[in-house]
Enzyme design. Structure first.
Site, PDB file in Angstrom:
ATOM      1  CG  ASP A 478      -2.205   0.681   1.057  1.00 33.34           C
ATOM      2  OD1 ASP A 478      -2.297   1.525   0.157  1.00 33.34           O
ATOM      3  OD2 ASP A 478      -3.139   0.399   1.830  1.00 33.34           O
ATOM      4  CB  CYS A 524      -2.975  -1.097  -2.538  1.00 34.42           C
ATOM      5  SG  CYS A 524      -4.296  -0.245  -1.655  1.00 34.42           S
ATOM      6  CG  ASP A 546      -9.383   2.392  -0.259  1.00 32.91           C
ATOM      7  OD1 ASP A 546      -8.897   1.268  -0.431  1.00 32.91           O
ATOM      8  OD2 ASP A 546      -8.794   3.294   0.385  1.00 32.91           O
TER       9      ASP A 546
END
Ligand code: GLA
Length: 743
Positions: A478, A524, A546
């Site tokens: 992420d 991500c 998301d």
């Protein structure tokens, strides 16, 4: 694939699908002649750029030659300050501050195959499937050299370009601007299509007509961004999904970028794409080189679906980690929305036990397993298991997950550091930020200096030790904030920071993926903030957004599919009411949308009702039955969520024996149109298909007449087959082998 006329200094790259032609102009610079559908080769294409009657006329002629002006000719590597007033491919400043260069042809080289780009992700292919032409240009005054590389693939209407600038002179030179590609098109009758949006609504389709001036998209955020994607299309006004001309560009890069179309006063168009020049400045000492990222150009005359399919194939066959090209992606369950930071071993045990009963294949433990992280204010950087949550450690947790028959994956955010962390106490100098000014926070966190090789090595050591301890099958990498106050102590020239940062990220990815080729990476960035080809080279799938609301996902996935294949799009069924929109949609609708991607769940399976559990089992069975079709098939968009009430798309197997068709209508309307027909695409006209195992229809019927959708409730027909909000249908088509047309 590469024709060269040495006498006339013309170069024609063609693979029977596209042609790309350029030559050396009379001033020694490179002139562009043609890009588009393949042309038969001929010895001389000079007439594509006529000097005789420079039309329209210009007062800024080249060295008193009234038949030649850089203001009006189409070029390959345009420079600034020599009579061309459009934006240049490069601006290089010498020690005296002069920023005029004159890159003239020096030599060429034909290379079988495609050399790697040092330190950067790029497309690749076996030697027989790609040819490369390297053109060396030189600015004789400064001895700065530009190597332009063009690679053309045998099997796709795609050409890649990049440029390397080397300082062969005796004085330092500063690169202020270096586009990976420019293309001068002879007219401006195009619409510019791009994928733009924000967090939670990434990659919506935006279209505008080209007008005189510059229309651009880009990023200054340190990541390719949620706001704009490094993907640009120029399409004709009459181009649709199914027919018409379009050019598409992509940049194999995850950092700050610029993509623009400039229309000049003579209505010609220059497209440029490359590293964002704002905030960029690269110092080249004598003997040093700078490699710009790779750009991809694709052309089609078969509409946007044709363009997308070539890009999908390029990425699936010539970009992603070869270990994942054929391998089926696991159905995963992620605990983030189910637990957020609030979990412990018992809770996870129940979660995984329930998930295993449903048929899920991979459990992903998201944020909160390390340091002392019970909210987003602390512990990034402290990649050691939180023993208060997981007292037996990550290795034991992994063992118990695997004992239940699931694979195990973990969330990391390697590039970040919390102000409250042990790492920041130990290494305050590893953090990016202004030394004099107050620093801006994003999600309560700061950014590590990935331009510093020590930082990259530290993260490699931490992550590899956890990969080994937990025998990880998967990593979600992420990146939850953009970069502000871009100052790094490790970097001498701060204009180099952003690029050095992203190449540090690539370095860590490269080391991890080379040493652990069987770990599946999913990229991500707060959802889809770094959905680009640079990331995809290392991480074959990305968390698309998301926003898991299925109605919203129609737009996001539809837009994303313009440039990226289904196999790259993380798409999960989440709980209702949805955590981003508070909207409740049926489980069927959520599943029907999520099938078209890398499928999974983002919910607590122990909270499902019995009948929901049965439905989830059916969904997983359905998805795994069609997984290879979804991941490898040709995708067709049929109806756009940006245009009407319904969305539709389909995927067809390469041999056209199987297809899945998705149709969705989030909102119904009273007294709807009587039109209930959906025309399909990509089937074999002569094959007879069983639709949902029952009705038989020939491909031509399904494509020309269309598939009949069930009757819709219209306020008066209680016997209607569908009605209400969030309707969806997924049709399975399979060739009825027993029959052929004319049998
Ligand atoms: C980001 C991701 C989410 C989740 C959280 C965890 O927002 O996009 O999927 O992993 O971080 O903090």
């Amino acid at each position: 694939m590469i024709h060269i006329n040495e006498a006339l200094q013309q170069f024609h790259l063609s693979n029977g699908q596209i042609s790309y032609i350029f030559h050396v102009m009379k001033n020694g610079q490179l002139g562009h002649l043609y890009a588009g559908k393949a042309l038969r080769h001929r010895e001389d294409f000079t007439y594509f750029q006529s000097y005789e009657n420079p039309a329209p006329s210009t007062t800024h002629v080249f060295e008193k030659d009234h038949s030649f002006s850089l203001e009006t000719v189409r070029q390959e590597f345009p420079v600034h300050g020599k009579g061309d007033f459009r934006e240049a491919a490069s601006i290089i400043v010498d020690e005296q501050g002069e920023f005029v260069s004159d890159f003239v042809f020096d030599s060429f080289e034909v290379i079988k195959g495609k050399p790697k780009l040092k330190g950067l992700p790029a497309t690749f292919a076996e030697k027989e499937k790609v040819d490369t032409l390297k053109i060396t240009l030189v600015d004789r005054e400064s001895s700065v050299v530009a190597d332009l590389t063009y690679s053309i693939f045998t099997d796709l209407p795609v050409l890649t370009r990049s440029v390397k600038v080397s300082n062969n002179g005796h004085q330092p030179a500063k690169i202020e601007r270096l586009m990976s590609t420019t293309l001068d098109l002879p007219d401006a009758d195009y619409e510019m299509l791009h994928l733009s949006g924000a967090w939670g609504r990434e990659r919506h389709v935006k279209v505008r007509k080209l007008e005189q001036g510059i229309q651009s998209i880009g990023s200054l955020r340190g990541a390719s961004s949620h706001q704009h994607n490094p993907f640009l299309v120029l399409q004709r006004e009459d181009t649709t999904e199914h027919q018409g001309e379009a050019f598409g560009w992509q940049l194999v890069y995850s950092g700050n970028f610029l993509a623009q179309a400039e229309v000049d006063h003579y209505e010609t168009t220059r497209v440029s794409m490359g590293i964002q020049p704002t905030g960029f400045q690269w110092l080249l000492q004598p003997g040093e080189s700078f490699q710009a990222p790779e750009s991809v150009l694709s052309y089609t005359n078969e509409g946007l679906n044709g363009l997308s399919q070539s890009l999908h194939d390029l990425q699936r066959k010539h970009l992603i980690n070869p270990s994942w090209m054929e391998k089926e992606r696991p159905v995963l369950i992620n605990n983030w929305e189910a637990t957020y930071f609030d979990f412990n071993e018992e809770k996870l045990d129940e979660f995984v036990t329930e998930a295993s009963k449903l048929g899920v294949e991979l459990f992903v433990l998201d944020d909160g397993w390390f340091g002392n992280r019970n909210d987003d204010t602390t512990s990034l950087g402290d990649w050691f298991v939180d023993e208060s949550k997981l007292p037996r450690g990550i290795g034991e947790l992994s063992k118990s997950v695997k004992a239940k028959g699931l694979q195990f994956g973990l969330w990391f955010e390697p590039e970040m550091i919390s102000p409250e962390s042990n790492l920041i106490k130990k290494h305050p100098d590893w953090v990016i930020g202004s030394l004099k000014r107050a620093n801006t926070f994003g999600r309560n966190q700061r950014v590590l200096d990935f331009a510093n090789p020590e930082v990259v090595s530290y993260l490699y050591e931490r992550m590899s030790s956890i990969i080994e301890e937990a025998d990880l099958d998967y990593i979600k990498w992420d990146m939850n904030r953009y970069i502000t106050e871009p100052y790094a102590a490790s970097v001498e020239n701060q204009g180099e920071f952003f690029h050095r940062y992203i190449t540090g990220v690539y370095e860590l990815y490269d080391r991890l993926t080379s040493n652990y080729p069987n770990v599946l990476f999913e990229s991500c960035a707060g959802g889809g903030g770094r959905f680009d080809l640079g990331m995809m080279y290392y991480a074959p799938q990305a968390w698309t957004s998301d926003d898991t609301d299925a109605a919203e996902r129609l737009k996001i996935q539809y837009g994303t599919s313009l440039g990226y294949p289904l196999s790259s799009m993380g798409s999960h069924v989440s709980a209702v009411p949805n955590h981003q929109t508070l909207r409740s949609t049926p489980l069927k609708f959520r599943g029907d949308v999520a099938y078209f991607g890398t499928f999974g769940y983002e919910l607590d399976p122990s909270q499902l009702q019995e009948e929901e559990k049965e439905e989830v089992k059916d969904q997983i069975r359905f998805f795994t039955k069609h997984r290879s079709l979804i991941q490898q098939g040709d995708f067709y968009r049929l109806k756009s969520p940006f245009r009407g009430l319904a969305t539709a798309w389909m995927v067809v197997s390469e041999d056209k024996t199987k297809a899945l068709v998705g149709w969705y209508q989030p909102m119904n309307q009273p007294n709807p149109s009587a039109h209930r027909i959906l025309k399909l695409k990509g089937l074999n006209e002569g094959f007879e298909y069983k639709v949902n195992g029952r009705n038989n229809h020939f491909g031509d019927e399904l494509m020309e007449r269309g598939l009949t959708l069930p009757t819709e409730f219209n306020g008066a027909n209680p016997g209607a087959e569908r009605g209400g909000a969030f309707q969806s249908l997924v049709y399975e088509l399979e060739r009825n082998k027993a029959k052929k047309m004319n049998d």
